[in-house]
Design a protein around this motif. Sequence first.
Motif, mmCIF file in Angstrom:
data_model
loop_
_atom_site.group_PDB
_atom_site.id
_atom_site.type_symbol
_atom_site.label_atom_id
_atom_site.label_comp_id
_atom_site.label_asym_id
_atom_site.label_seq_id
_atom_site.Cartn_x
_atom_site.Cartn_y
_atom_site.Cartn_z
ATOM 1 N N UNK A 201 0.814 -1.376 0.016
ATOM 2 C CA UNK A 201 0.048 -0.044 0.012
ATOM 3 C C UNK A 201 0.948 1.309 0.136
ATOM 4 N N UNK A 202 0.247 2.304 -0.359
ATOM 5 C CA UNK A 202 1.035 3.601 -0.392
ATOM 6 C C UNK A 202 1.397 4.040 1.012
ATOM 7 N N UNK A 203 0.837 3.592 2.039
ATOM 8 C CA UNK A 203 0.788 3.921 3.471
ATOM 9 C C UNK A 203 0.841 2.639 4.354
ATOM 10 N N UNK A 204 1.928 2.300 4.826
ATOM 11 C CA UNK A 204 2.233 0.943 5.688
ATOM 12 C C UNK A 204 3.154 1.064 6.533
ATOM 13 N N UNK A 205 3.214 0.387 7.821
ATOM 14 C CA UNK A 205 4.113 0.296 8.675
ATOM 15 C C UNK A 205 4.368 -1.549 8.520
ATOM 16 N N UNK A 206 5.714 -1.992 8.688
ATOM 17 C CA UNK A 206 5.781 -3.528 8.606
ATOM 18 C C UNK A 206 6.964 -3.733 9.233
ATOM 19 N N UNK A 207 7.235 -4.878 9.365
ATOM 20 C CA UNK A 207 8.401 -5.500 9.883
ATOM 21 C C UNK A 207 9.063 -6.278 8.674
ATOM 22 N N UNK A 208 10.386 -5.984 8.187
ATOM 23 C CA UNK A 208 10.935 -6.654 7.185
ATOM 24 C C UNK A 208 12.267 -7.587 7.942
ATOM 25 N N UNK A 209 12.509 -8.797 7.216
ATOM 26 C CA UNK A 209 13.177 -9.703 7.826
ATOM 27 C C UNK A 209 14.369 -9.645 7.019
ATOM 28 N N UNK A 210 15.716 -10.163 7.533
ATOM 29 C CA UNK A 210 16.889 -10.251 6.787
ATOM 30 C C UNK A 210 16.907 -10.859 5.472
ATOM 31 N N UNK A 211 17.507 -10.203 4.243
ATOM 32 C CA UNK A 211 17.365 -10.473 3.022
ATOM 33 C C UNK A 211 16.119 -10.142 2.192
ATOM 34 N N UNK A 212 15.379 -9.505 2.775
ATOM 35 C CA UNK A 212 14.276 -8.916 1.961
ATOM 36 C C UNK A 212 14.528 -7.686 1.186
ATOM 37 N N UNK A 213 14.054 -7.597 0.118
ATOM 38 C CA UNK A 213 14.316 -6.348 -0.651
ATOM 39 C C UNK A 213 13.108 -5.135 -0.684
ATOM 40 N N UNK A 214 13.218 -4.048 -0.425
ATOM 41 C CA UNK A 214 12.148 -3.020 -0.567
ATOM 42 C C UNK A 214 12.418 -2.172 -1.812
ATOM 43 N N UNK A 215 11.540 -2.115 -2.876
ATOM 44 C CA UNK A 215 11.847 -1.420 -3.981
ATOM 45 C C UNK A 215 10.759 -0.240 -4.100
ATOM 46 N N UNK A 216 11.244 1.025 -4.393
ATOM 47 C CA UNK A 216 10.323 2.219 -4.478
ATOM 48 C C UNK A 216 10.679 2.775 -5.915
ATOM 49 N N UNK A 217 9.531 2.827 -6.670
ATOM 50 C CA UNK A 217 9.435 3.439 -7.914
ATOM 51 C C UNK A 217 8.623 4.469 -7.821
ATOM 52 N N UNK A 218 9.419 5.820 -7.956
ATOM 53 C CA UNK A 218 8.854 7.258 -7.606
ATOM 54 C C UNK A 218 7.989 7.596 -9.095
#
Length: 239
Positions: A201-218
Motif C-alpha cells: 500500500x501507499x501507506x504502511x508500517x511493517x517488519x522486514x526480515x533479513x534478506x528481504x528487498x524493498x523497492x520504491x519506484x517514484x
Amino acid sequence: VYYVFRCLMPAAAPNCDGLFRSIELRVPEGCLLNARRPAAVTAGNVETSTRVVDVICGALAQALPELIPAASQGTMNNLGMGDRKGARAWDYYETIAGGTGAGASGGGLSATHSHMTNTRNTSIEVLEANFPLRVTRYEIRENSGGEGARPGGNGLIREYQFLADTSVSLLTERRRYRPWGLGGGGAGLSGQNRLDGELLPAKIVFRATVGQRLRIDTPGGGAFGNGGQFPLPLSAEPS
C-alpha cells in the motif's frame, strides 16, 4: 499557497507580509486542511502540502497556461527505517526524488526533488557504512515521465536489501492517481512500493526480515503539449 504565488512573482519581489496581503485563505474548520482534534495530521507538512501545490497549480493553469507547469511527482516518498531490538538501536529517514512536470519553456527534470521536498541525496556509501542496509538499485526510472511535445521528467528506482530485521514505515502518494499533464500532454506514471516483488500500500508500517528487498519506484512528471502543439495563452485564443 504562498509558495505557488511566490514562484509566479519576479525574483526581485520582496518576500514580506505586504506582498501577500491581497491573498485571502478560506479554510473551514473540520476540513482536511483545518482538521479538528484528534484527526491524524502527521502528513500535513509532507504529503498534504505537496498535493495542495498540485491543486493550486492545476487551478491557475486554466488562466495562466504559459506559466504553470504540469504536475510533478506529487509526493515526497517518505521512508523511515530502524530497529530498537537489536544490539545497536538505529533509525533512518529519507525522501526520494522523482520527475518534475514539463512546461511551455521546456521538458521536466528527472530524479529531482520538487516543490515542498528539498532534502539532499543520501549517498549509498554513507548509508551502507552506518546502517544494516545495502542499496541494490539506484537508477532513473526510464519512460516514467508523461509523453508530449515537452515530456515530463522521469522518476527513480531505489531498492534496499535489509541486512538485519528492520521496522519500516512508508508514507507515499501518487500510487493510484498519476501526475497530470497540461495542454494535451500525457500524465506521468504513478509510483509503486514493493517488498520482494509484492505490491505494498501507499501507506504502511511493517517488519522486514533479513534478506528481504524493498523497492520504491517514484512517479514521473506530467508532459506539456501534444505532438508539437502548445496551448495558446488565453489572451491569444480566438473568440
